[in-house]
Structure formats: C-alpha cells, structure tokens
Design an enzyme around this catalytic site. Structure first.
Site, PDB file in Angstrom:
ATOM      1  N   LYS A 236       1.455  -1.391  -0.221  1.00 57.21           N
ATOM      2  CA  LYS A 236      -0.129  -0.177  -0.083  1.00 57.21           C
ATOM      3  C   LYS A 236       0.324   1.702   0.073  1.00 57.21           C
ATOM      4  CE  LYS A 236      -3.216   1.574   3.027  1.00 57.21           C
ATOM      5  NZ  LYS A 236      -4.619   1.684   4.031  1.00 57.21           N
ATOM      6  N   GLU A 242      10.963  -3.897   4.782  1.00 59.85           N
ATOM      7  CA  GLU A 242      11.109  -5.956   4.269  1.00 59.85           C
ATOM      8  C   GLU A 242      10.315  -6.303   2.528  1.00 59.85           C
ATOM      9  OE1 GLU A 242       9.010  -4.575   6.766  1.00 59.85           O
ATOM     10  OE2 GLU A 242       9.479  -5.928   8.815  1.00 59.85           O
ATOM     11  N   GLY A 297      -4.978  -2.252   6.083  1.00 59.47           N
ATOM     12  CA  GLY A 297      -4.138  -3.310   5.202  1.00 59.47           C
ATOM     13  C   GLY A 297      -4.828  -5.168   4.611  1.00 59.47           C
ATOM     14  N   ARG A 298      -5.275  -4.703   6.274  1.00 61.73           N
ATOM     15  CA  ARG A 298      -6.019  -6.659   6.775  1.00 61.73           C
ATOM     16  C   ARG A 298      -7.183  -6.690   6.146  1.00 61.73           C
ATOM     17  NH1 ARG A 298      -4.734  -3.332  11.113  1.00 61.73           N
ATOM     18  NH2 ARG A 298      -6.265  -2.566  12.674  1.00 61.73           N
ATOM     19  N   GLU A 383      -4.442  -7.296  15.661  1.00 61.17           N
ATOM     20  CA  GLU A 383      -4.240  -5.736  14.745  1.00 61.17           C
ATOM     21  C   GLU A 383      -5.639  -4.801  15.161  1.00 61.17           C
ATOM     22  OE1 GLU A 383      -0.706  -4.936  12.679  1.00 61.17           O
ATOM     23  OE2 GLU A 383      -2.551  -5.254  10.781  1.00 61.17           O
ATOM     24  N   HIS A 414      -2.258 -34.044  18.057  1.00 60.82           N
ATOM     25  CA  HIS A 414      -1.280 -34.703  18.206  1.00 60.82           C
ATOM     26  C   HIS A 414      -0.650 -34.149  19.198  1.00 60.82           C
ATOM     27  CE1 HIS A 414      -2.742 -38.340  16.568  1.00 60.82           C
ATOM     28  NE2 HIS A 414      -3.983 -37.797  15.570  1.00 60.82           N
ATOM     29  N   LYS A 542       9.528  -0.513  14.206  1.00 61.95           N
ATOM     30  CA  LYS A 542      10.154  -0.158  13.014  1.00 61.95           C
ATOM     31  C   LYS A 542      10.397   1.443  13.152  1.00 61.95           C
ATOM     32  CE  LYS A 542       6.050  -0.646  10.276  1.00 61.95           C
ATOM     33  NZ  LYS A 542       4.747  -0.543   9.647  1.00 61.95           N
TER      34      LYS A 542
END
Ligand code: G6Q
Length: 576
Positions: A236, A242, A297-298, A383, A414, A542
């Site tokens: 965005k 990253e 974003g999410r 978030e 398990h 950040k």
C-alpha cells in the site's frame, strides 16, 4: 446506509482535527466505558448464576438446543449450541449490543463515515465487494466507479497472463507468480490462493514472499525460471522495509539473469497507493493497480491486493468470492441482532473474555485448504482489537481482543489439545470443516470429520468420574491401582465451541466466512469502544529497527540502548 437506493452520505468531515482530538460526532456516539452500561452489571450477575451449569445438563434439559442455537447462512451452518449460554444469556448480550449502539455503528461504517478516527479515514472494505453498485460517497465522491475500474484493470491483466498473451521478456509464458508483500499485503491473498487451489490454474505456480530473512526469497527464486516469472510487488505504501528489500533483491536477480534492465517492465507489476514510489522503482504506472486509503491492510484482499487471486483463479471466481462477502455484508447490515451472525459471534467472544476471563481463542481447522486461515485471522483479530486505549483516549477498563491462535485441528489433536481438554485455561474454540471434500480419497474425509465432531463433543461433554471409573474397571483395573489413575482420566468438559461447517469450500462460501470474521471483530471493537482499524502498536519496533540497522552494519557505533540490546548488537557484530 445503502438502503433507500439513493446516494449515501458520508464522511466524518469537516475535519481539521489532529489525530489526538476526535470527531465530535463520534465522541457523542461513544458510550465510553462498556462496564458502565447498565446491562454489564446484569451480565455479571447472570454469569455468576450460570457459571457452574454444565453444557451436558443444558443439552439434556432442552431437546431443541441445537435448533435454538444454530443458524444457516446459505451453505454455511453455524452451530453455537455448545456455548455456555442460555436464552437469557443471549438476550442480555443482545441488549449489550443495543446499549453499545452496534446498529448505529454498523450504519456509520457502511455509510463511509470516518470511523477510523485516529487515522482520519473511512473504513470501506465493504465497498470493494458492493455488488449492488449502490453509490458510496467519500468526501462527496462515489467510490464505486473507481472500484469497478480497478476490477476491470485486474481482469484484463489476469486474462492476459492466463491466456499467455502477456509474456516474459524472451517470449515465454508466465508460469511462476511471486507476490512480494507482508502483513495485509500477503496473508489474505496467500490464504485465499491456498484455500481455493481446486479452482486455480494448474499451469501457474503461486509463491508468496514476505519475510525479510534472505532465506525466504532465496528459496523462492531457486524454484523460478526468470524468463517465465512475474513479480507482483504488493505494498500500500511502497515503503515497507521488508517488501522493498525483497523487491529490490528480486529486481536485481531478474536483471542479472536476463541481462537486460528493460526486462523489469515485463516481469514486475505493482499494487499500491503510491504511484511515485512505484514509478521510482521502475514499474510503469500503467501496470500499477491502485487502491485507496479507506482500505485497511488487513481488510484489503478484496482490493487490488487480491491481484494474485485473480491471476490464479480468474476473475469469475474472484467475483464469486466478492459475492459471498457481499451477501454477508448485507446480512450484517440488515439482519436483526438475534439472527445476525457477526453480532452473535462477536458477543459470544465478549462473553468469555470479559465474564469468564478467557484470554485466548483457538481456531481448529479441519480443512487442509484453510491451513493459513489461523495466521490470517490472527492478524485480523489481534491487530484490530489488541488495543488498550478507547475511542475517547482513555485506558480501557475491561479486557479487549483475545490472543488468537490455532492450526489444522487434526494435527493439533496430537500436539496441544491436551491443554484444551484438561489444562487450567478456558479456551473457547471455533471448529471449521467442510461436509464434502474435493479429494474424496478412500475414508480420509469421514475420518477427518469424525475427529472434528468427536473433539467438539469431547470438549463439551467431558468424562465424569463415574464414566472414567467404569472405563478403568472394564480394562481390569481395581483397588489402589484404579484409584491412583482415576483423577488423570477425568475430563471436566464444559469447554465451549462454535462449529462452522460448510457444504464445500467454494469461493462464495469462503467470501462469506471471511466477511463473517471481519464483522465479528468490528462488533467486538464497538462493544469495547475501541478503534479496530488503526495499528499504532506496530510503529515503535519499526522506528527502533531503523535506528539499529546502521549500528549493525557498522555505519555508526551502537549507543543509547539498554545493556541487553547493546550486548546483543555486539554479539551479532562478533565484538565480544
Ligand atoms: C494491516 C497493516 C499491515 C500492513 C503491512 C504492509 O492492516 O497495516 O499488516 O498491511 O505492514 O504494509 P504495506 O502494504 O504498506 O507494505
């Protein structure tokens, strides 16, 4: 609201207030503290009265419990009868939603008001899948023509890739598609592409690179042929460290392998709101797919961030995904609270977090195609609602969003189910399973389903001392040996769960399911009076990483940190 046909009004403008002073309209609507709402005390008293009731007894007392506490939504069945609620509980929770003005807040979101007040933004992922096309206005402008234009741009581009009309620099067809993005620009498209693999183009291999750890991109590049690889740089902001690091590495790899700088144009496209950044990177803005600041974003998989989905599944299936989400949006917007699935699931979460003291929620997924759903929902929930300051700038006085975790349920059986059955924590669970499998191999699917059903049943009914004793006696134990083993064999049960079953995992069903969870999270944010749409808590790390980077590289000597951070920096630099 959409209703009424005409253009909806909008926006929490006129604005001119900084992030710390809040929209007066929203302030007026804030009920500030949920625990001050009259019904909160009633819920507390009710909790005390029913906390010891066992689900076993509730089922025994009411043969209609399943019918009363389950709902159908198309091919989706939502069964919350294994929740520790009575009719009175639901009535009180619905009253809580009313006192917190949930219906008004739903209207405000759909009307495009600036409910993300700290970022001064509307919250309109619902516009991205507004299949009715009714106008939605932001600052007086209908966003729908822009939404539809980007969808058309995506369709055209995806068709070219899928039909082999868009080719790499040397004329080869695109076979590998690498999405480079992180967080909201990664988790959604990755989860959907995996989930709908049976609908995907089998000639395309989809890759998702998110981690700045060089291992991630190295592994992916090692699998790709540069002549037939397309990179989608999804960011965005087009500034995320990253993503930009991975994007530059991919670009350098491609140029080196093909020996031609101009190859970038045929092998890179971008999804972003930052045209200048995209252009600076060397991507023609004609190959940029835009979205808008009112898409969080999410919440962005429905936007151009969904480009890898469209390339892999084709626009028709992406449209079905949008249709499914839109159907859930319409349900959320119009259904009475008693029938409203996002409202009910959200309220049930509040019930456990704030009245039973549950601090986590587990997703138990009996559908291999949905293996990335827990990661996706973890971001969506944590978030959005991992907040401790309310809409009025005050510290919250009740617990907010849960720690959301989970994985494929059959594998979890398990591994960590021991804690779910006999541990000291109360962990409400969601069980997800398809009635039908796209891979009906032998007895796999009935075995999978039997396990899912059995685990939900076991968590609910448990095993009493008498049952455990009878089992041990059957196995031939008696006397002291039996008495010693007996306490370990008892299951308390009464562990609540919701089962979300669907006929088949179609794009439509998946769209509805994801929208259901999005709105559930919003419902909880409204009850807790928090803003579910900002994420200031990701900033500090950040900033500090930017300060530490030159120190690690040796461009600047490390200083101004605590002794621990300094010691670790020195270790990394091999200085101790
Ligand atoms: C989501 C967050 C976050 C964001 C990533 C990537 O709601 O805002 O996960 O999606 O930080 O951001 P960019 O898309 O700007 O690279």
């Amino acid at each position: 609201m959409f209703a009424g046909g005409g253009a909806v009004t909008l926006a929490g403008n006129p604005v001119n207030h900084g992030p710390q002073t809040f929209n007066p309209l929203i302030r007026k609507l804030s009920m500030s503290v949920p625990s001050d709402l009259p019904v909160w005390q009633s819920l507390k008293a009710h909790h005390a009265a029913i906390a010891d009731l066992h689900l076993r007894d509730l089922f025994a007392a009411d043969p209609d419990r399943f019918a009363r506490f389950s709902r159908r939504f198309g091919d989706l069945l939502v069964d919350f009868s294994k929740q520790r609620v009575t009719g009175e509980t639901l009535g009180l929770l619905i009253e809580l939603a009313r006192q917190a003005q949930l219906p008004t807040w739903i209207g405000r979101m759909f009307d495009g008001e600036m409910i993300n007040h700290t970022e001064r933004r509307s919250v309109l992922h619902v516009a991205l899948r507004n299949r009715s096309n009714r106008p939605i206005l932001v600052n007086g402008e209908d966003v729908m023509p822009g939404v539809n234009a980007v969808l058309e741009h995506m369709r055209k581009f995806a068709d070219q890739i899928r039909r082999g009309k868009w080719r790499g620099q040397t004329g080869k067809r695109i076979r590998d598609v690498v999405n480079i993005g992180i967080g909201g620009s990664d988790l959604g498209p990755k989860m959907i592409c995996e989930a709908l693999e049976p609908y995907g183009d089998p000639t395309l291999r989809m890759h998702f690179v998110s981690n700045v750890d060089g291992a991630h991109i190295s592994h992916v590049l090692a699998e790709c042929d540069p002549e037939s690889t397309l990179f989608i740089i999804a960011s965005k902001t087009f500034t995320t460290q990253e993503t930009m690091t991975n994007a530059h590495t991919a670009r350098a790899w491609l140029v080196k392998e093909l020996g031609d700088e101009s190859a970038v144009a045929k092998h890179f496209v971008a999804v972003s709101t930052n045209a200048a950044g995209v252009s600076k990177f060397g991507i023609d803005t004609a190959n940029m797919f835009e979205f808008w600041d009112w898409v969080g974003g999410r919440y962005s998989l429905w936007s151009a961030i969904g480009l890898p989905i469209v390339v892999y599944l084709g626009m028709d299936h992406f449209t079905e995904l949008l249709d499914g989400a839109h159907a859930m949006d319409e349900h959320f917007r119009t259904a009475p609270l008693e029938e409203n699935l996002p409202a009910l699931l959200g309220l049930l979460g509040v019930w456990y977090i704030d009245f039973f003291g549950a601090d986590s929620h587990v997703m138990l997924v009996y559908d291999d195609y949905l293996r990335s759903l827990p990661d996706y929902l973890q971001q969506l929930d944590m978030e959005s609602n991992g907040k401790s300051i309310d809409r009025d700038g005050q510290a919250v006085r009740v617990n907010t969003g849960p720690i959301l975790w989970g994985s494929l349920g059959n594998n979890g059986q398990h591994a960590y189910y021991q804690l779910l059955h006999q541990g000291t924590h109360l962990v409400p669970a969601d069980f997800l399973a398809p009635a039908q499998s796209p891979n009906p191999i032998g007895e796999h699917h009935p075995i999978l389903l039997a396990n899912c059903l059995a685990q939900a049943e076991a968590m609910m009914v448990g095993k009493t001392e008498a049952q455990a004793r009878a089992d041990l006696e059957k196995q031939g134990l008696s006397g002291e040996a039996l008495e010693k083993l007996l306490p370990y064999k008892i299951f308390p049960g009464n562990r609540p769960s919701t089962s979300l079953f669907y006929r088949r995992l179609t794009p439509q069903v998946l769209g509805s399911l994801i929208a259901l969870y999005e709105h559930k999270v919003f419902v909880q944010g409204v009850i807790w009076n928090i803003n579910s749409f900002d994420q200031w808590g990701v900033e500090l790390g950040k900033q500090l990483a930017n300060a530490i980077l030159p120190e690690l590289k040796g461009d600047r000597s490390a200083s101004g940190h605590d002794a621990s951070t300094l010691g670790l920096i020195r270790f990394c630099r091999d200085e101790d």
